[in-house]
Scaffold this active site. Structure first.
Site, PDB file in Angstrom:
ATOM      1  CB  THR A 399      -0.950  -0.027   1.232  1.00 13.97           C
ATOM      2  OG1 THR A 399      -1.612  -1.279   1.251  1.00 13.97           O
ATOM      3  CG2 THR A 399      -1.962   1.084   1.250  1.00 13.97           C
ATOM      4  CB  SER A 470      -9.966  -0.949   3.535  1.00 13.23           C
ATOM      5  OG  SER A 470      -8.755  -0.243   3.564  1.00 13.23           O
ATOM      6  CB  SER A 471      -6.746  -1.213   8.011  1.00  8.09           C
ATOM      7  OG  SER A 471      -7.205  -2.445   8.479  1.00  8.09           O
TER       8      SER A 471
END
Ligand code: GLY
Length: 587
Positions: A399, A470-471
């Site tokens: 990410t 998601s985080s």
């Protein structure tokens, strides 16, 4: 040199402590080759922090050409897709928080959701074998792991609405970089080594990331991505249609069919960007806005801050055992809620208002002992649905994140991803697109852990067209209605705790931005039952105090790379996490 970096800040609050050692702020070590000069900048007109050198420079170029913050953000996004193929790309997705100083004045920023979606043909049990056991690799490696990419739709839409420069101008730096290539840097080299066994399985992936002798590229080798340059040129010319329709789409579908994947033309054509209401709350005099579901990030950043808001942690300092005990317990409680209640709010009911309410936080705080770790079996017994005031529907170094502010008060904070390193490992032949493995962010089965050890409930089971939980937590903090801090980071479930800690360092402990970003971090995600502390560590006395409270500690570097920009009066201050590649640049 290293000693210089261990800045011992004796905080104002140390008078309350018997032991000054416990009030030290320990800074993380810089990543290989990283310098403070490249990671910190000040300016007044604009400020950019990204995890790439070329991406920050591309964003700067857009400002210098008279472009808007949206031009800068779009340029950074597409260059990051070239510069960090291990982290993000046009085969992935993400979130973007945008505050437009004129249009949003007095109201919330916009939360752009261009998260990947499950294919229409996805099934709840697609990652289970015939005995109902999870086939872990299937959601991580190969075509089955890929969700419908959203990044191109999201960034092109955002640019279309708010950009001033033409799309082909904004995308030119990415196309040039993909064509000319760049030298493999240490983080990329490590990721290539780690994922070589998977990349090596697919000839189109090998064509890009391996040399002619069949060896994966190493540090210093030139990485050229000609096919990606061609695909980017099509997007620059035709907009999102250059990706979701025509030749590129046909190639994506053909490779899916060849490898037995689920993506269809209909998936690509139906992909939709959603502009959501962000999660919002206050922390003392500040307002915090962060990403709403399908991210769990915003809810839990806010929940952690709410739980410890009344504890006046400034008295102790950021690395005092009392602070670490209370904050890590708040993290633990939040992860219990993440595992129980979070999913795509377009598909399942998520108690956002309850989980982010002050009353809920107060009641959770009441269950945390003052100087003893939460019982290992602690799982909370409060029901956040009872705290809902109203129903709010719709509302490893993988990410990447970037933050940008300009002198007019506009702000972008965006986190983008293909999930694991090099996503699924599948490159679509002839396109240079690395497909994501975002399907692993679903729960293959309720109660089972994913790549990041995150446990999910039935709220996060696979459903056609659903977005995996998601985080990612792109966040903007305001003071008196004006943007103060924009930040975010990569790194799975750790994203939300790294974001919460940086906010606390900056607004509760009043550390300067550089120290706020680079102070040693810790993380608790309920399972495993331990506080993960960065390897650099904490003073022995602090560790002993925490162990006396029955906390289990594990020391490991865990990969958050906060990219932050803060505003102080007229000055914009950017800090890119010193732990890894990044570049802060402003004017
Ligand atoms: N793929 C990491 C996240 O969305 O949290």
């Amino acid at each position: 040199m290293l000693k210089k970096l261990v800045i011992l800040l004796i905080l104002a609050g140390c008078a309350h402590s018997q032991n000054t050692l416990e009030t030290q702020v320990i800074l993380a070590d810089p990543g290989a080759g990283q310098t403070r000069e490249a990671h910190e900048a000040k300016g007044q007109k604009y400020m950019i922090t990204t995890q790439g050198v070329y991406s920050s420079k591309a964003a700067k170029k857009m400002f210098d050409m008279g472009g808007s913050i949206a031009d800068a953000a779009a340029a950074a996004s597409f260059v990051l897709a070239v510069e960090r193929p291990q982290s993000t790309g046009i085969g992935g997705g993400g979130f973007l928080m945008y505050y437009d100083a004129k249009k949003n004045k007095g109201s919330n920023p916009w939360a752009y959701d261009f998260r990947e979606k499950a294919p229409i043909n996805a099934k709840q049990d697609m990652f289970l074998d015939k005995d109902g056991k999870v086939m872990a690799k299937k959601s991580i490696d190969g075509i089955y792991a890929a969700g419908v990419p959203g990044m191109v739709a999201g960034i092109v839409d955002f640019h279309h609405r708010f950009g001033k420069l033409p799309l082909n101008t904004v995308m030119a730096p990415a196309i040039e970089l993909a064509n000319k290539g760049f030298k493999v840097y240490p983080e990329l080299a490590k990721a290539l080594e780690f994922r070589a066994p998977i990349l090596g399985r697919f000839s189109a992936s090998k064509k890009i990331f391996f040399n002619k002798k069949g060896e994966y590229l190493k540090e210093g080798d030139l990485l050229i991505q000609k096919d990606l340059a061609t695909t980017l040129s099509k997007i620059a010319k035709y907009g999102a249609n250059g990706f979701y329709k025509g030749d590129v789409a046909n190639k994506i579908i053909a490779e899916n069919q060849r490898l037995g994947g689920l993506l269809t033309k209909e998936d690509l054509q139906k992909y939709n960007v959603v502009v959501r209401r962000p999660v919002s709350s206050t922390y003392k005099d500040y307002e915090v806005f962060s990403m709403s579901p399908p991210s769990s990030g915003g809810v839990h950043v806010v929940e952690i801050l709410n739980i410890i808001e009344k504890d006046n942690l400034k008295e102790y300092g950021p690395h005092h055992p009392k602070t670490i005990h209370l904050v890590s317990s708040a993290m633990q409680a939040s992860f219990v809620d993440r595992a129980r209640y979070m999913g795509d709010a377009d598909f399942v009911e998520v108690p956002v208002m309850g989980l982010t309410s002050k009353k809920y936080a107060k009641d959770v705080r009441y269950t945390i002992p003052e100087s003893r770790a939460l019982n290992k079996m602690w799982a909370g017994n409060l029901d956040p649905f009872l705290y809902q005031k109203l129903s709010v529907k719709n509302e490893h170094d993988e990410t990447t994140h970037f933050s940008i502010m300009d002198g007019e008060g506009n702000v972008v904070a965006s986190t983008q991803t293909i999930n694991g390193l090099f996503g699924s490992g599948v490159v679509v032949p002839g396109t240079g697109i690395v497909l994501n493995n975002e399907m692993d962010d679903f729960s293959a089965k309720a109660g089972v852990q994913n790549l990041f050890g995150a446990v999910g409930s039935d709220k996060n089971l696979v459903e056609p067209e659903k977005r995996p939980l998601s985080s990612m937590s792109p966040t903007i903090v305001f003071k008196k209605g004006e943007p103060l801090l924009a930040l975010g980071t990569p790194n799975g479930t750790r994203i939300l705790t790294c974001t919460a800690l940086t906010i606390l360092n900056f607004i509760e402990h009043e550390l300067p931005l550089y120290e706020s970003v680079n102070a040693v971090r810790y993380h608790h995600q309920w399972q495993p039952d331990e506080i993960l502390v960065e390897k650099k560590g904490l003073p022995e006395k602090t560790v002993k105090s925490l162990m006396r409270m029955e906390h289990q500690l594990k020391f490991e570097d865990y990969g958050c790379r906060i990219q932050a920009v803060a505003k102080n009066g007229e000055t914009l201050h950017g800090v890119s996490d010193i732990r890894g590649r990044g570049y802060a640049v402003g004017k």
